[in-house]
Structure formats: C-alpha cells, structure tokens
Design an enzyme around this catalytic site. Structure first.
Site, PDB file in Angstrom:
ATOM      1  CG  LEU A  67      41.957  37.561  34.146  1.00 46.44           C
ATOM      2  CD1 LEU A  67      40.620  38.198  33.809  1.00 46.44           C
ATOM      3  CD2 LEU A  67      41.804  36.063  34.339  1.00 46.44           C
ATOM      4  CB  VAL A  86      34.583  37.421  40.103  1.00 49.99           C
ATOM      5  CG1 VAL A  86      33.685  38.654  40.083  1.00 49.99           C
ATOM      6  CG2 VAL A  86      33.963  36.326  40.968  1.00 49.99           C
ATOM      7  CE  LYS A 163      31.437  39.498  31.396  1.00 47.46           C
ATOM      8  NZ  LYS A 163      32.433  39.262  32.474  1.00 47.46           N
ATOM      9  CB  SER A 203      27.845  48.575  38.094  1.00 50.24           C
ATOM     10  OG  SER A 203      28.288  48.300  39.402  1.00 50.24           O
TER      11      SER A 203
END
Length: 344
Positions: A67, A86, A163, A203
C-alpha cells in the site's frame, strides 16, 4: 451467488480478515487474486487455505503489492470485476505522530481505487472499522449506526483517525473521480473467531492474554464483537448485492459486551483451560490512573466506563446478513488459539 470467470482481488490476503475473505470466495467458487507484501508468505497462506477447504491451486494467484508503494497495483487489479480492499498499513510500536498512520492509510486506499478505476473494476468493498464510526463522541444510550462518523477533531488515537480519514477520502474519490466505479464499506466492531494458521492478529490478543493469565483485571468498558467468518460473509454480500452500492455496513453480533463478560464466557465454556481468565473488572479510576503509564490503557481512554453499542440492522435488512451468537465465537476463538499453541 454465481461466481464470475474473472478473479476477485483481495488486498492483504495473509491478514486475519483478508485470509477469511479469500477462503469465503474460494468456497463460493470464485477465482481469487490476493496481494501480499512479501511473496515468501505465499506457501504459508496456501497451506492454511488448503487445510480449511479443498480448491484447485490455479484458482488462487498471489501477487506482491504494498500500500505504501505504487508498484504492482496495476497488475493486481487487471481483469478484476470486484475488489475487496481489506489491507491496512501496519505500524510496530506507538506512532510518533498521527501522520505515521494517517498518510499511508489514506494514500493506500486511493492507490487501490485509482488502479481499480483505471482497470474497469465494477465495485470495491472497503474494510473500514467501527473506529471510523463511534469514537470521539460524548456518552450516549442510542447505538451507533452507519450515519455516524468518528469525530476526528477530538483527541482520538491515531488508528481511529487513520481509518476515518481514509474512508472519507475513498468516498470523495469515488464521487469525484471514480468514473462510475461503485463503493461499499464494511465496519466491523471487535473481530474474534478461529485462526486459519498459527498467526497472532491484534484483535485476538485480549483473549490470548486472558488464557495466559496476563489480564489480572478486566478494563472497564464494553463494545460490540463479531465473528471473522461473518465479517467475510458480509464482504461477499456487499460485493454483489445491488442494494450495497454506495452504502456503509456495521458488522456486530449484538449489543456491546463488557470485557469481563468475555472472561466469564471463557471460564464457563472452557473450564479449567480458561482458569487464568480474570474474574473482576477494575474500577474506572484505576484504569485511568494506569493509563498514564500503560500505553494500551491510554489508547482506550475514550472507552473507559462506557458501553459502545452499535447495530447491524441495516446489513440485516438490506443484505439478509446474520451474525452467529457471540458466545460461540468467543469459545471457538479460545479453542483455536489453544489448538495452535497460543494462549498457554
């Protein structure tokens, strides 16, 4: 759904959500192309997926693209009708300033969208987060919905800021420069669920630490949780359903769950294997005091003492999406961690 002959691109195929999206697509009959930052991870990814489902190797192509760099994205999107974006930039340690996360996240989204537009991609599904919806607001009793946006002008952590700004940039790009390409966004709350391989997604670290006895008392807050398999399912629904174009979708399995309730589920469902899970919730004043020296508690400062509720009524109504019971997900998360030698 009918699988097209063209591949679907999934960015970040070795990530927790990304790998489950790849698996869901393969199970649905799609051909998949996925990006990784390091092609040395391709054999590992293939072994995880083959252990989970049978598929012909020629239905999965792994390409290198980062990215933070322009190379490889034209090749990655070539011939794709759909893109599941994603991947998200990662950063080890605490960022020196917000731009260390915000700039790569925003520029990475735009890099994927530009390449997709130029390649004639029909629809991109962006993996955003609850962090772009419900952070920086005063206390409220009503659940957050897709109409809400995180307040980036408040004192919020860099991840939530990144985000939010990345998603806002995505919507502006599609409106102003998208050339007819459609966009949908998925906003998971806390993502739990089984692992495809012995990885360590952030997470799941709370559950892992509970199993290891590294959480003496639970931080005092509640939030929504959702199964990674249901998040992947929502991505596929948002990819093809005409009703999803131009929409945001929260993904949560139900009302907010206090962290101490997660620990209680672990003890109830795993018995002695979860004997180290905490039994009490620390007072808010203590959590705030510890936050002055504990970076993880400092990042939770906006959540301490609160229950951040969200609703998935929109995804259920428009896309027919349903989440599995979160108690089952918590138990399966722990079982998977232990099976992979984690959480002991």
């Amino acid at each position: 759904m009918r699988a097209p002959t063209t591949p679907v691109l999934v960015t970040g195929g070795t990530g927790f959500i990304g790998s489950w999206c790849v698996l869901a697509l393969l199970d649905a009959g799609y051909s998949v192309r996925t990006t990784v930052r390091d092609l040395r991870r391709e054999p590992t990814l293939r072994s995880w997926l083959h252990a989970a489902t049978p598929f012909d190797d020629d239905r999965l192509t792994v390409v290198r693209a980062d990215l933070e760099h322009p190379d490889g994205w034209d090749t990655a999107v070539a011939g794709c009708e759909y893109v599941l974006h994603v991947a998200s930039p990662t950063l080890r340690g605490t960022p020196a300033d917000d731009d260390a996360l915000v700039v790569p996240a925003r520029e990475g989204v735009l890099r994927v969208l530009r390449a997709g537009r130029d390649a004639g991609v029909r629809r991109t599904v962006l993996t955003s987060a609850f962090g772009a919806v419900g952070i920086g607001h005063p206390p409220r009793s009503a659940p957050f919905t897709e109409e809400d946006w995180t307040d980036v002008d408040s004192d919020i952590p860099p991840y939530q800021r990144s985000k939010t700004l990345a998603e806002r940039a995505a919507w502006r790009f599609v409106e102003d420069e998208g050339g007819g390409m459609e966009l949908a966004a998925v906003h998971p709350v806390g993502v739990l669920g089984p692992l495809l391989g012995p990885d360590d997604p952030p997470s799941l670290r709370l559950v892992r630490r509970m199993l290891e006895g590294r959480v003496p008392a639970c931080p005092p807050f509640g939030m929504g949780f959702v199964d990674v398999r249901d998040v992947a399912d929502l991505h596929l629904r948002a990819m093809t359903d005409p009703a999803a174009a131009g929409q945001r979708f929260l993904a949560t399995a139900g009302p907010s769950l206090r962290v101490v309730e997660i620990a209680r589920i672990l003890r109830d469902r795993l018995g002695e294997r979860a004997a180290h899970a905490p039994t009490r919730e620390m007072p808010v004043w203590l959590a705030r005091a510890l936050g002055t020296v504990n970076p993880e508690l400092r990042l939770l400062r906006h959540q301490l003492g609160r229950d951040l509720d969200a609703t998935s009524a929109k995804a259920e109504r428009l896309l027919g999406w349903r989440a599995r019971p979160i108690g089952d997900t918590v138990a399966e998360t722990a079982e998977s961690l232990l099976a992979h030698g984690l959480g002991r």
